[in-house]
Design an enzyme around this catalytic site. Structure first.
Site, PDB file in Angstrom:
ATOM      1  N   ASP A  27     142.142  19.612 -12.048  1.00 29.25           N
ATOM      2  CA  ASP A  27     141.571  18.611 -12.751  1.00 29.25           C
ATOM      3  C   ASP A  27     140.190  18.775 -13.726  1.00 29.25           C
ATOM      4  OD1 ASP A  27     140.844  16.024 -13.285  1.00 29.25           O
ATOM      5  OD2 ASP A  27     139.809  15.629 -11.818  1.00 29.25           O
ATOM      6  N   ASN A  75     151.088  10.017 -14.398  1.00 30.32           N
ATOM      7  CA  ASN A  75     150.510  10.520 -15.545  1.00 30.32           C
ATOM      8  C   ASN A  75     151.351  10.167 -16.996  1.00 30.32           C
ATOM      9  OD1 ASN A  75     149.460  13.627 -13.912  1.00 30.32           O
ATOM     10  ND2 ASN A  75     148.153  12.017 -14.679  1.00 30.32           N
TER      11      ASN A  75
HETATM   12  C1  FPP Z   1     144.235  16.885 -15.034  1.00 33.12           C
HETATM   13  O1  FPP Z   1     143.100  17.008 -16.038  1.00 33.12           O
HETATM   14  C2  FPP Z   1     145.163  17.831 -15.426  1.00 33.12           C
HETATM   15  C3  FPP Z   1     146.490  17.461 -15.908  1.00 33.12           C
HETATM   16  C4  FPP Z   1     146.919  15.887 -15.664  1.00 33.12           C
HETATM   17  C5  FPP Z   1     147.525  18.239 -16.158  1.00 33.12           C
HETATM   18  C6  FPP Z   1     147.492  19.555 -15.684  1.00 33.12           C
HETATM   19  C7  FPP Z   1     148.226  20.464 -16.573  1.00 33.12           C
HETATM   20  C8  FPP Z   1     148.254  21.977 -16.862  1.00 33.12           C
HETATM   21  C9  FPP Z   1     146.921  22.513 -16.112  1.00 33.12           C
HETATM   22  C10 FPP Z   1     149.107  22.764 -17.759  1.00 33.12           C
HETATM   23  C11 FPP Z   1     150.203  22.651 -17.452  1.00 33.12           C
HETATM   24  C12 FPP Z   1     150.635  23.262 -16.108  1.00 33.12           C
HETATM   25  C13 FPP Z   1     151.471  24.282 -15.847  1.00 33.12           C
HETATM   26  C14 FPP Z   1     152.011  24.616 -14.402  1.00 33.12           C
HETATM   27  C15 FPP Z   1     151.905  25.262 -17.039  1.00 33.12           C
HETATM   28  P1  FPP Z   1     142.547  15.662 -16.791  1.00 33.12           P
HETATM   29  O2  FPP Z   1     143.445  15.713 -17.892  1.00 33.12           O
HETATM   30  O3  FPP Z   1     142.875  14.500 -15.887  1.00 33.12           O
HETATM   31  O4  FPP Z   1     141.139  15.935 -16.978  1.00 33.12           O
HETATM   32  P2  FPP Z   1     139.942  14.865 -16.992  1.00 33.12           P
HETATM   33  O5  FPP Z   1     139.815  14.100 -15.704  1.00 33.12           O
HETATM   34  O6  FPP Z   1     138.664  15.584 -17.482  1.00 33.12           O
HETATM   35  O7  FPP Z   1     140.304  13.775 -18.125  1.00 33.12           O
END
Ligand code: FPP
Length: 247
Positions: A27, A75
């Site tokens: 996250d 998501n």
């Molecule tokens: C949460 O941070 C993260 C995600 C919803 C996506 C995670 C994806 C990756 C790390 C990349 C792809 C994965 C692989 C396995 C190659 P957020 O966007 O909710 O962060 P925020 O809370 O700061 O908005």
């Protein structure tokens, strides 16, 4: 240097205190990007790099199972541009790992509902799973279009079908039969669940499997997460006194 730095350097009592299965909620990518005046997608790009280094590090120090939360059933509500960017990062990762899978002893598995994914991603997933099925090292579960409640709905439906068909009686439904119908069937429950970024919630991640997990929340955004942060989490875990409801 930390006790956990290299597999060889981990002494026996410490090895005993190493979690067998770690769940990671990656996250903070969006906030990380926003603070730098970048689009949220850039944060996911950095997050994907950290995912690669941290999962390799887990393998190196002897963790047996790692489950990462890459994309939840919720998501899809994000802007299309962001969803597409995450799916493209997955495509890149899958193509790269198919090219390099001989180099590592990691068994890759995907957990979540596949029907909603693009056909090319589904094909890449199946190829990644079949080409690493024989690997004997760490099992890496990538949670994609995954939701803990959705997983339980599927498990309950499958049990209901068996009851309807007369193969199972309601009294025979127990915890093992439910666990056996989850995506993680046959795997140990996560001992530790990590959530960086300063948020203190599970967000529908492995809600059944996490019943007795130790949670470690860290105030670091995922793109800034480094090996030393995992070492700190492991040290925190080793200090916990797990009682599983006993005393
Ligand atoms: C949460 O941070 C993260 C995600 C919803 C996506 C995670 C994806 C990756 C790390 C990349 C792809 C994965 C692989 C396995 C190659 P957020 O966007 O909710 O962060 P925020 O809370 O700061 O908005």
């Amino acid at each position: 240097m930390s006790l956990f730095h290299r597999k060889k350097e981990v002494s026996l009592p410490t090895e005993r205190l190493l979690p067998q299965h770690i769940g990671i909620i990656m996250d903070g990518n969006g906030r990380w990007a926003k603070r730098r005046g970048l689009p949220r997608q850039a944060g996911h790009g950095y997050g994907a790099r950290v995912f690669r280094t941290i999962t390799k590090y887990c393998e190196k120090i002897g963790i047996r199972y790692v489950t990462v939360y890459a994309f939840s059933t919720e998501n899809w509500r994000r802007p299309q541009e962001e969803v597409d960017a995450i799916m493209n990062l997955l495509r890149d990762y899958l193509r790269e790992s198919l090219r390099d899978f001989q180099k590592e002893n990691i068994r890759t598995r995907f957990i979540g509902e596949r029907e909603a994914l693009a056909p090319d991603i589904r094909a890449l997933i199946e190829e990644a799973e079949s080409s690493t099925a024989h690997k004997t090292g760490m099992v890496l579960n990538i949670a994609l279009n995954y939701g803990g409640r959705d997983e339980l709905v599927h498990a309950m439906r499958s049990l209901a079908e068996e009851v309807k068909a007369g193969r199972l009686s309601p009294e025979e439904i127990d915890e093992t039969r439910i666990s056996d119908r989850l995506y993680t069937a046959g795997q140990p429950d996560p001992d530790m669940i990590l959530r960086p970024s300063g948020e203190y919630r599970l967000s529908n991640f492995m809600i059944w499997q996490a019943a007795y997990s130790e949670y470690v929340f860290q105030d670091i955004l995922w793109p800034d997460y480094r090996q030393k942060d995992l070492d700190a989490a492991l040290e925190e875990y080793a200090r916990r006194n797990r009682r599983f409801g006993g005393i």
